[in-house]
Design a protein around this motif. Structure first.
Motif, PDB file in Angstrom:
ATOM      1  N   TYR A 101       0.839  -1.197   0.000  1.00  0.00           N
ATOM      2  CA  TYR A 101       0.000   0.000   0.000  1.00  0.00           C
ATOM      3  C   TYR A 101       0.875   1.247   0.000  1.00  0.00           C
ATOM      4  O   TYR A 101       2.033   1.208   0.366  1.00  0.00           O
ATOM      5  CB  TYR A 101      -0.947   0.022   1.197  1.00  0.00           C
ATOM      6  CG  TYR A 101      -0.284   0.184   2.546  1.00  0.00           C
ATOM      7  CD1 TYR A 101      -0.277   1.411   3.196  1.00  0.00           C
ATOM      8  CD2 TYR A 101       0.324  -0.883   3.176  1.00  0.00           C
ATOM      9  CE1 TYR A 101       0.326   1.572   4.434  1.00  0.00           C
ATOM     10  CE2 TYR A 101       0.928  -0.742   4.414  1.00  0.00           C
ATOM     11  CZ  TYR A 101       0.926   0.484   5.042  1.00  0.00           C
ATOM     12  OH  TYR A 101       1.524   0.637   6.259  1.00  0.00           O
ATOM     13  N   ASP A 102       0.275   2.340  -0.433  1.00  0.00           N
ATOM     14  CA  ASP A 102       0.953   3.634  -0.457  1.00  0.00           C
ATOM     15  C   ASP A 102       0.731   4.285   0.902  1.00  0.00           C
ATOM     16  O   ASP A 102      -0.379   4.672   1.240  1.00  0.00           O
ATOM     17  CB  ASP A 102       0.368   4.500  -1.568  1.00  0.00           C
ATOM     18  CG  ASP A 102       1.019   5.861  -1.658  1.00  0.00           C
ATOM     19  OD1 ASP A 102       1.902   6.179  -0.836  1.00  0.00           O
ATOM     20  OD2 ASP A 102       0.647   6.620  -2.566  1.00  0.00           O
ATOM     21  N   THR A 103       1.783   4.378   1.688  1.00  0.00           N
ATOM     22  CA  THR A 103       1.657   4.917   3.047  1.00  0.00           C
ATOM     23  C   THR A 103       1.200   6.367   3.033  1.00  0.00           C
ATOM     24  O   THR A 103       0.642   6.840   4.015  1.00  0.00           O
ATOM     25  CB  THR A 103       2.982   4.804   3.826  1.00  0.00           C
ATOM     26  OG1 THR A 103       4.002   5.467   3.094  1.00  0.00           O
ATOM     27  CG2 THR A 103       3.341   3.356   4.051  1.00  0.00           C
ATOM     28  N   ASN A 104       1.411   7.075   1.958  1.00  0.00           N
ATOM     29  CA  ASN A 104       0.976   8.476   1.872  1.00  0.00           C
ATOM     30  C   ASN A 104      -0.518   8.604   1.624  1.00  0.00           C
ATOM     31  O   ASN A 104      -1.098   9.650   1.869  1.00  0.00           O
ATOM     32  CB  ASN A 104       1.739   9.202   0.767  1.00  0.00           C
ATOM     33  CG  ASN A 104       3.221   9.264   1.067  1.00  0.00           C
ATOM     34  OD1 ASN A 104       3.619   9.453   2.207  1.00  0.00           O
ATOM     35  ND2 ASN A 104       4.028   9.074   0.045  1.00  0.00           N
ATOM     36  N   ALA A 105      -1.158   7.543   1.135  1.00  0.00           N
ATOM     37  CA  ALA A 105      -2.574   7.613   0.783  1.00  0.00           C
ATOM     38  C   ALA A 105      -3.499   7.160   1.910  1.00  0.00           C
ATOM     39  O   ALA A 105      -4.694   7.322   1.818  1.00  0.00           O
ATOM     40  CB  ALA A 105      -2.838   6.745  -0.450  1.00  0.00           C
ATOM     41  N   THR A 106      -2.942   6.589   2.972  1.00  0.00           N
ATOM     42  CA  THR A 106      -3.788   6.088   4.053  1.00  0.00           C
ATOM     43  C   THR A 106      -3.960   7.145   5.125  1.00  0.00           C
ATOM     44  O   THR A 106      -3.118   8.005   5.318  1.00  0.00           O
ATOM     45  CB  THR A 106      -3.185   4.818   4.683  1.00  0.00           C
ATOM     46  OG1 THR A 106      -1.908   5.150   5.223  1.00  0.00           O
ATOM     47  CG2 THR A 106      -3.058   3.708   3.676  1.00  0.00           C
ATOM     48  N   THR A 107      -5.081   7.055   5.833  1.00  0.00           N
ATOM     49  CA  THR A 107      -5.365   8.032   6.884  1.00  0.00           C
ATOM     50  C   THR A 107      -5.067   7.484   8.272  1.00  0.00           C
ATOM     51  O   THR A 107      -5.163   8.192   9.248  1.00  0.00           O
ATOM     52  CB  THR A 107      -6.850   8.460   6.828  1.00  0.00           C
ATOM     53  OG1 THR A 107      -7.662   7.295   6.965  1.00  0.00           O
ATOM     54  CG2 THR A 107      -7.143   9.177   5.538  1.00  0.00           C
ATOM     55  N   THR A 108      -4.714   6.209   8.350  1.00  0.00           N
ATOM     56  CA  THR A 108      -4.392   5.629   9.658  1.00  0.00           C
ATOM     57  C   THR A 108      -2.944   5.942  10.018  1.00  0.00           C
ATOM     58  O   THR A 108      -2.210   6.541   9.250  1.00  0.00           O
ATOM     59  CB  THR A 108      -4.606   4.104   9.650  1.00  0.00           C
ATOM     60  OG1 THR A 108      -3.783   3.542   8.635  1.00  0.00           O
ATOM     61  CG2 THR A 108      -6.051   3.750   9.412  1.00  0.00           C
ATOM     62  N   THR A 109      -2.554   5.504  11.164  1.00  0.00           N
ATOM     63  CA  THR A 109      -1.205   5.757  11.678  1.00  0.00           C
ATOM     64  C   THR A 109      -0.142   5.361  10.661  1.00  0.00           C
ATOM     65  O   THR A 109      -0.223   4.308  10.058  1.00  0.00           O
ATOM     66  CB  THR A 109      -0.983   4.936  12.968  1.00  0.00           C
ATOM     67  OG1 THR A 109      -2.057   5.221  13.845  1.00  0.00           O
ATOM     68  CG2 THR A 109       0.322   5.278  13.633  1.00  0.00           C
TER      69      THR A 109
END
Length: 117
Positions: A101-109
């Motif tokens: 997953y793209d860590t920049n696109a997620t809203t979680t920690t």
């Protein structure tokens, strides 16, 4: 003594990239895996020749963030699991490293970095 294990990700990483280090890691994983079944000396050169012929032969799978409905919820559950496993000293049972997953696109920690696999 129990056999050492090797993950699918380690065994087949070489198929998804032309990175020479990926081939080295996969070669080591295959050597470990095969040692569990063979009593004789393992011919690493033969294994390498076979792996090299399939290197970078597959397209990388889609990111989980694009292919899993409710990925944010799944990610949160995995983060909770990994936090608990770490607190219990079971760092060999962490799941986040298997996520794509793209860590920049997620809203979680943003605690965990994107896997290179």
């Amino acid at each position: 003594e129990p056999a050492k294990s090797a993950s699918y990700e380690d065994l087949f990483e070489f198929e998804y990239t032309s990175d020479p280090e990926a081939l080295v890691r996969s070669l080591a994983a295959w050597k470990t895996f095969m040692a569990a079944f063979l009593d004789s000396v393992i011919d690493v050169k033969k294994i390498e020749a076979v792996l090299r012929s399939y290197q970078n032969s597959r397209t990388s799978p889609a990111q989980h963030s694009e292919s899993v409905d409710g990925f944010e919820d799944v990610l949160k559950q995995i983060e909770d699991h990994d936090k608990y496993a770490t607190e219990m000293g079971n760092t060999d049972q962490l799941l986040h490293e298997f996520l794509r997953y793209d860590t920049n696109a997620t809203t979680t920690t943003k605690k965990f970095k994107k896997s290179k696999k």
